[in-house]
Design a protein around this motif. Structure first.
Motif, PDB file in Angstrom:
ATOM      1  N   LEU A 208     -13.363  29.562  19.694  1.00 57.07           N
ATOM      2  CA  LEU A 208     -13.309  30.431  20.876  1.00 57.07           C
ATOM      3  C   LEU A 208     -12.797  31.817  20.499  1.00 57.07           C
ATOM      4  CD1 LEU A 208     -13.756  30.711  23.917  1.00 57.07           C
ATOM      5  CD2 LEU A 208     -11.383  29.988  24.248  1.00 57.07           C
ATOM      6  N   ILE A 209     -11.806  31.857  19.615  1.00 56.18           N
ATOM      7  CA  ILE A 209     -11.289  33.154  19.163  1.00 56.18           C
ATOM      8  C   ILE A 209     -12.381  33.926  18.435  1.00 56.18           C
ATOM      9  CG2 ILE A 209      -9.666  34.243  17.560  1.00 56.18           C
ATOM     10  CD1 ILE A 209      -7.677  31.989  18.329  1.00 56.18           C
ATOM     11  N   GLU A 210     -13.155  33.236  17.602  1.00 53.58           N
ATOM     12  CA  GLU A 210     -14.240  33.889  16.870  1.00 53.58           C
ATOM     13  C   GLU A 210     -15.331  34.387  17.814  1.00 53.58           C
ATOM     14  OE1 GLU A 210     -15.654  31.140  13.950  1.00 53.58           O
ATOM     15  OE2 GLU A 210     -13.908  31.400  12.639  1.00 53.58           O
ATOM     16  N   LEU A 211     -15.539  33.679  18.924  1.00 50.54           N
ATOM     17  CA  LEU A 211     -16.580  34.093  19.870  1.00 50.54           C
ATOM     18  C   LEU A 211     -16.255  35.443  20.489  1.00 50.54           C
ATOM     19  CD1 LEU A 211     -19.204  33.302  21.397  1.00 50.54           C
ATOM     20  CD2 LEU A 211     -17.731  32.316  23.155  1.00 50.54           C
ATOM     21  N   ASP A 212     -14.985  35.723  20.786  1.00 49.08           N
ATOM     22  CA  ASP A 212     -14.537  36.980  21.388  1.00 49.08           C
ATOM     23  C   ASP A 212     -15.270  37.245  22.707  1.00 49.08           C
ATOM     24  OD1 ASP A 212     -13.506  39.445  22.019  1.00 49.08           O
ATOM     25  OD2 ASP A 212     -13.786  40.314  20.032  1.00 49.08           O
ATOM     26  N   VAL A 213     -14.830  36.532  23.732  1.00 49.49           N
ATOM     27  CA  VAL A 213     -15.501  36.580  25.026  1.00 49.49           C
ATOM     28  C   VAL A 213     -15.540  37.988  25.612  1.00 49.49           C
ATOM     29  CG1 VAL A 213     -15.374  35.797  27.421  1.00 49.49           C
ATOM     30  CG2 VAL A 213     -15.025  34.169  25.551  1.00 49.49           C
ATOM     31  N   ARG A 214     -14.490  38.742  25.476  1.00 48.59           N
ATOM     32  CA  ARG A 214     -14.457  40.092  26.071  1.00 48.59           C
ATOM     33  C   ARG A 214     -15.481  41.010  25.389  1.00 48.59           C
ATOM     34  NH1 ARG A 214     -10.443  40.276  29.740  1.00 48.59           N
ATOM     35  NH2 ARG A 214      -8.753  38.762  29.523  1.00 48.59           N
TER      36      ARG A 214
ATOM     37  N   LYS B  15     -18.264  39.949  24.122  1.00 51.51           N
ATOM     38  CA  LYS B  15     -19.551  39.478  24.625  1.00 51.51           C
ATOM     39  C   LYS B  15     -19.831  40.081  26.000  1.00 51.51           C
ATOM     40  CE  LYS B  15     -20.858  36.712  21.319  1.00 51.51           C
ATOM     41  NZ  LYS B  15     -22.100  37.006  20.557  1.00 51.51           N
ATOM     42  N   GLN B  16     -18.786  40.204  26.795  1.00 50.09           N
ATOM     43  CA  GLN B  16     -18.972  40.750  28.133  1.00 50.09           C
ATOM     44  C   GLN B  16     -19.375  42.227  28.055  1.00 50.09           C
ATOM     45  OE1 GLN B  16     -15.550  40.603  30.824  1.00 50.09           O
ATOM     46  NE2 GLN B  16     -16.948  39.716  32.324  1.00 50.09           N
ATOM     47  N   GLU B  17     -18.766  42.958  27.148  1.00 45.88           N
ATOM     48  CA  GLU B  17     -19.105  44.376  26.977  1.00 45.88           C
ATOM     49  C   GLU B  17     -20.562  44.557  26.553  1.00 45.88           C
ATOM     50  OE1 GLU B  17     -16.296  45.966  24.243  1.00 45.88           O
ATOM     51  OE2 GLU B  17     -14.573  45.721  25.591  1.00 45.88           O
ATOM     52  N   LYS B  18     -21.088  43.564  25.853  1.00 46.19           N
ATOM     53  CA  LYS B  18     -22.486  43.628  25.395  1.00 46.19           C
ATOM     54  C   LYS B  18     -23.456  43.029  26.411  1.00 46.19           C
ATOM     55  CE  LYS B  18     -21.248  43.421  20.482  1.00 46.19           C
ATOM     56  NZ  LYS B  18     -21.367  42.649  19.218  1.00 46.19           N
ATOM     57  N   ALA B  19     -22.932  42.683  27.589  1.00 42.48           N
ATOM     58  CA  ALA B  19     -23.766  42.126  28.667  1.00 42.48           C
ATOM     59  C   ALA B  19     -24.469  40.843  28.231  1.00 42.48           C
ATOM     60  CB  ALA B  19     -24.783  43.161  29.146  1.00 42.48           C
ATOM     61  N   ALA B  20     -23.728  39.974  27.560  1.00 42.14           N
ATOM     62  CA  ALA B  20     -24.289  38.690  27.141  1.00 42.14           C
ATOM     63  C   ALA B  20     -24.479  37.781  28.344  1.00 42.14           C
ATOM     64  CB  ALA B  20     -23.366  38.029  26.117  1.00 42.14           C
ATOM     65  N   LEU B  21     -25.359  36.798  28.201  1.00 44.16           N
ATOM     66  CA  LEU B  21     -25.609  35.828  29.247  1.00 44.16           C
ATOM     67  C   LEU B  21     -24.700  34.608  29.075  1.00 44.16           C
ATOM     68  CD1 LEU B  21     -29.528  35.843  29.248  1.00 44.16           C
ATOM     69  CD2 LEU B  21     -27.982  37.235  30.637  1.00 44.16           C
ATOM     70  N   GLU B  22     -24.416  33.927  30.190  1.00 38.30           N
ATOM     71  CA  GLU B  22     -23.554  32.738  30.129  1.00 38.30           C
ATOM     72  C   GLU B  22     -24.092  31.714  29.134  1.00 38.30           C
ATOM     73  OE1 GLU B  22     -21.970  32.839  34.792  1.00 38.30           O
ATOM     74  OE2 GLU B  22     -23.214  31.191  34.078  1.00 38.30           O
ATOM     75  N   TRP B  23     -25.397  31.405  29.211  1.00 37.07           N
ATOM     76  CA  TRP B  23     -25.945  30.366  28.348  1.00 37.07           C
ATOM     77  C   TRP B  23     -25.895  30.784  26.888  1.00 37.07           C
ATOM     78  CZ3 TRP B  23     -29.781  30.649  24.786  1.00 37.07           C
ATOM     79  CH2 TRP B  23     -30.680  31.728  24.861  1.00 37.07           C
ATOM     80  N   GLU B  24     -26.040  32.085  26.603  1.00 35.18           N
ATOM     81  CA  GLU B  24     -25.961  32.562  25.222  1.00 35.18           C
ATOM     82  C   GLU B  24     -24.566  32.313  24.648  1.00 35.18           C
ATOM     83  OE1 GLU B  24     -28.904  36.342  24.718  1.00 35.18           O
ATOM     84  OE2 GLU B  24     -27.140  36.668  25.982  1.00 35.18           O
ATOM     85  N   CYS B  25     -23.550  32.587  25.446  1.00 35.87           N
ATOM     86  CA  CYS B  25     -22.172  32.389  24.989  1.00 35.87           C
ATOM     87  C   CYS B  25     -21.869  30.910  24.773  1.00 35.87           C
ATOM     88  CB  CYS B  25     -21.202  32.983  26.006  1.00 35.87           C
ATOM     89  SG  CYS B  25     -21.321  34.775  26.160  1.00 35.87           S
ATOM     90  N   ALA B  26     -22.347  30.071  25.706  1.00 37.70           N
ATOM     91  CA  ALA B  26     -22.133  28.629  25.563  1.00 37.70           C
ATOM     92  C   ALA B  26     -22.821  28.113  24.307  1.00 37.70           C
ATOM     93  CB  ALA B  26     -22.664  27.897  26.796  1.00 37.70           C
ATOM     94  N   TYR B  27     -24.028  28.580  24.057  1.00 37.25           N
ATOM     95  CA  TYR B  27     -24.796  28.152  22.878  1.00 37.25           C
ATOM     96  C   TYR B  27     -24.102  28.594  21.593  1.00 37.25           C
ATOM     97  CZ  TYR B  27     -28.842  27.481  19.812  1.00 37.25           C
ATOM     98  OH  TYR B  27     -29.672  27.067  18.802  1.00 37.25           O
ATOM     99  N   GLU B  28     -23.641  29.854  21.572  1.00 31.77           N
ATOM    100  CA  GLU B  28     -22.988  30.359  20.355  1.00 31.77           C
ATOM    101  C   GLU B  28     -21.661  29.651  20.108  1.00 31.77           C
ATOM    102  OE1 GLU B  28     -21.450  34.498  18.261  1.00 31.77           O
ATOM    103  OE2 GLU B  28     -22.777  34.601  20.011  1.00 31.77           O
TER     104      GLU B  28
END
Length: 347
Positions: free
Chosen positions: A148-154, A156-169
């Motif tokens: 989760l730390i490696e994913l860096d959710v914030r 991802k949000q700045e890059k306008a990522a999609l929910e499913w993309e984040c879950a998949y990654e």
């Protein structure tokens, strides 16, 4: 007392046989894959039936024989038919037969001529984790938290990522870091749908807040964590209430406490702040080979907590049409609860 891993299958089998004998049961028929794995080290990929008695045996499908030979600590025999199994039961003079509560109706029907008793003896045995099980759960937790730390959710949000993309990654990162699979389908819920405790990731750009409920498996054992990324003053206010309930519930966990008492601690705090009706699930549950095991941390569960149980604590507040906040961690029961992992509660 810590359970050592030497002859761990024999240890569990002997405990279960003693309990069956106390209830005048000759054997238990086990079809649940994880229960068979728990008692033998063999995880079926098709179907199998473990007959647990003084000399246990597993009926294994032909396509799984090699797998079973390589991994099972219990003798195996090739499954031919239910009729052959029934003959075996009669030859072994098995009359009073315990079955699991999740046995399918089709299988139940094959053995209806025996005296059948539904038994939770295996799920009860599984409540107390061995040293090895605890280490695997901790490893699963470490992998999940690192990912989760490696994913860096914030970011991802700045890059306008999609929910499913984040879950998949996130699922990819957990596997990359050593997991065999997700514990369950990752919940990546943002904006309005964060108020749904079990939201499914959408083709939708991340909104605020972002609730991530996820976990992974390491050598069969699950982890389970939830973090909510907050952005507004109202979200911070609700998060502080949830965190207080989370922390006080963990403080209440110790050997000898009742599961329902822990739930009440978290529920009372949230109720005092006026959000009792918005806490719409139990405070937690046990986990191990399955993501949900006994006991549950709920008002109805009066199970007395014991050393080496592993529990989740996951209070939440869900405001329909606005957002939801949940914070979840795993703890090991001892004289007091020991937090598993070191992922910050607020990210």
């Amino acid at each position: 007392m810590q359970i050592k891993e030497n002859n761990i299958h024999d240890f569990h089998i002997n405990n279960i046989l003693k309990k069956l004998d106390q209830k005048d049961l000759d054997a238990i028929l086990v079809a649940n894959f994880n229960n068979i794995y728990y008692l033998s080290g063999y995880l079926s990929t098709s179907f199998a039936f473990l007959v647990l008695k003084e000399n246990p045996i597993i009926f294994v499908s032909e396509m799984d024989l090699e797998n079973a030979r390589n991994n099972s600590s219990i003798d195996i025999v090739k499954y031919e038919s239910f009729e052959k199994m029934v003959e075996y039961f009669k030859e072994e003079k098995i009359r009073n037969l315990a079955i699991e509560s999740d046995l399918t109706a089709n299988v139940y029907d094959k053995f209806k001529d025996f005296n059948l008793t539904i038994s939770d003896v295996i799920s009860t045995e599984r409540m107390i984790k061995s040293d090895g099980e605890i280490k695997k759960i901790m490893k699963a937790s470490d992998i999940a938290h690192k990912s989760l730390i490696e994913l860096d959710v914030r970011a991802k949000q700045e890059k306008a990522a999609l929910e499913w993309e984040c879950a998949y990654e996130l699922a990819y990162l957990m596997r990359k870091n050593g997991a065999s699979a997700e514990s369950f389908e990752t919940i990546f819920a943002s904006g309005l749908v964060s108020s749904l405790p079990h939201s499914t990731p959408r083709h939708h750009i991340l909104d605020t807040p972002v609730l991530v409920d996820y976990g992974c498996k390491f050598e069969g054992y699950c982890s389970d964590t939830t973090r909510t990324f907050i952005y507004t003053e109202k979200q911070e206010e609700i998060s502080s209430i949830v965190l207080e309930a989370h922390d006080k519930a963990i403080d209440a966990i110790k050997a000898g406490a009742k599961a329902c008492e822990v739930d009440k601690v978290a529920r009372d705090i949230i109720t005092e702040y006026g959000y009792g009706d918005n806490f719409i699930h139990s405070t937690g549950h046990s986990l191990g080979l399955d993501i949900h095991e006994n006991p549950s941390i709920s008002l109805k569960d009066k199970t007395v907590l014991e050393n080496n149980m592993v529990l989740t604590v996951e209070p939440g507040i869900y405001l329909e049409g606005e957002f939801g906040i949940r914070i979840e961690d795993m703890v090991l029961v001892d004289k007091k609860a020991k937090l598993i992992g070191n992922l910050p509660q607020i990210l």
